[in-house]
Design an enzyme around this catalytic site. Structure first.
Site, PDB file in Angstrom:
ATOM      1  N   LYS A 128      -3.005 -13.160   2.078  1.00 30.68           N
ATOM      2  CA  LYS A 128      -1.939 -13.352   2.293  1.00 30.68           C
ATOM      3  C   LYS A 128      -1.104 -13.688   2.855  1.00 30.68           C
ATOM      4  O   LYS A 128       0.071 -13.707   2.831  1.00 30.68           O
ATOM      5  CB  LYS A 128      -2.208 -11.713   3.187  1.00 30.68           C
ATOM      6  CG  LYS A 128      -0.829 -10.635   3.780  1.00 30.68           C
ATOM      7  CD  LYS A 128      -1.506  -9.403   4.748  1.00 30.68           C
ATOM      8  CE  LYS A 128      -1.293 -10.426   5.813  1.00 30.68           C
ATOM      9  NZ  LYS A 128      -2.068  -9.756   7.467  1.00 30.68           N
ATOM     10  N   ASP A 146      -1.011  -6.546   2.594  1.00 30.21           N
ATOM     11  CA  ASP A 146      -1.695  -5.709   3.734  1.00 30.21           C
ATOM     12  C   ASP A 146      -1.916  -4.257   3.681  1.00 30.21           C
ATOM     13  O   ASP A 146      -2.444  -3.802   3.091  1.00 30.21           O
ATOM     14  CB  ASP A 146       0.090  -6.417   4.823  1.00 30.21           C
ATOM     15  CG  ASP A 146       1.362  -5.472   4.410  1.00 30.21           C
ATOM     16  OD1 ASP A 146       1.252  -4.404   3.404  1.00 30.21           O
ATOM     17  OD2 ASP A 146       2.329  -5.470   4.774  1.00 30.21           O
TER      18      ASP A 146
END
Length: 204
Positions: A128, A146
């Site tokens: 991420k 997220d």
């Protein structure tokens, strides 16, 4: 639900304006790339607001602070993981001067390879965070997954998807890429629409 946001001319203009800022970062000097890197290290397991506040507490003196001093500054900023992130940032400082020259040629050739290079060589960045960093320096082919994006995916019925490993991340990324193609936007910008949908703001 998301299609309406993408069709919203005012919001789309704001997202595209943000995208232009990221593209400018791509052409910017080393200090801009380094600042984006530190922000992404701080954003891991934290909110953007908390990370941005912490960044402002350390950035002006980031090269002169000891790891212990940096930890204290982060704690003073109300940041939770002050010891761990101070360690990651202290290690990241060693990359300054070579960060852009190392990563940009790889990313220009393959954003997936650049992401893996970052994961392998920079402490504190996973899939991420590496995707987030690359997006913020002008690369839009990777998904930033997220909690807001996960919530969105579960809202549209992806069987309570959770990211526990690389396989889960790549699965979620493939879903998001399909959604992006359908909406006619780049997957690296999709999270901005989702973030706006859930918070009514664009930051990141």
């Amino acid at each position: 639900m998301l299609r309406e946001l993408v069709k919203n001319k005012k919001l789309r203009a704001r997202v595209l304006e943000r995208a232009e800022e990221f593209k400018l970062n791509n052409r910017a000097e080393e200090n801009v790339w380094f600042r984006e890197l530190i922000l992404c290290i701080l954003t891991s397991n934290s909110s953007f607001i908390s990370a941005y506040k912490a960044l402002n507490y350390i950035m002006d003196e980031i090269f002169s602070l000891s790891e212990d001093q940096m930890s204290k500054r982060l704690r003073l900023a109300g940041y939770r993981f002050y010891n761990l992130k101070a360690k990651y940032i202290a290690n990241a400082r060693k990359l300054y001067g070579n960060l852009k020259t190392k990563i940009k040629p790889i990313a220009d050739y393959s954003q997936e390879e650049a992401r893996q290079y970052i994961i392998n060589n920079i402490d504190g960045l996973g899939l991420k965070e590496s995707s987030h960093f690359l997006r913020n320096v002008g690369y839009f082919d990777l998904a930033i997954i997220d909690r807001h994006v996960l919530h969105f995916l579960n809202e549209i019925g992806t069987s309570n998807l959770k990211i526990k490993n690389k396989k889960d991340y790549y699965l979620a990324e493939s879903i998001l890429k399909s959604i992006s193609i359908n909406l006619g936007i780049q997957v690296g910008l999709l999270d901005l629409y989702i973030f706006f949908k859930q918070t009514n703001t664009i930051v990141k």
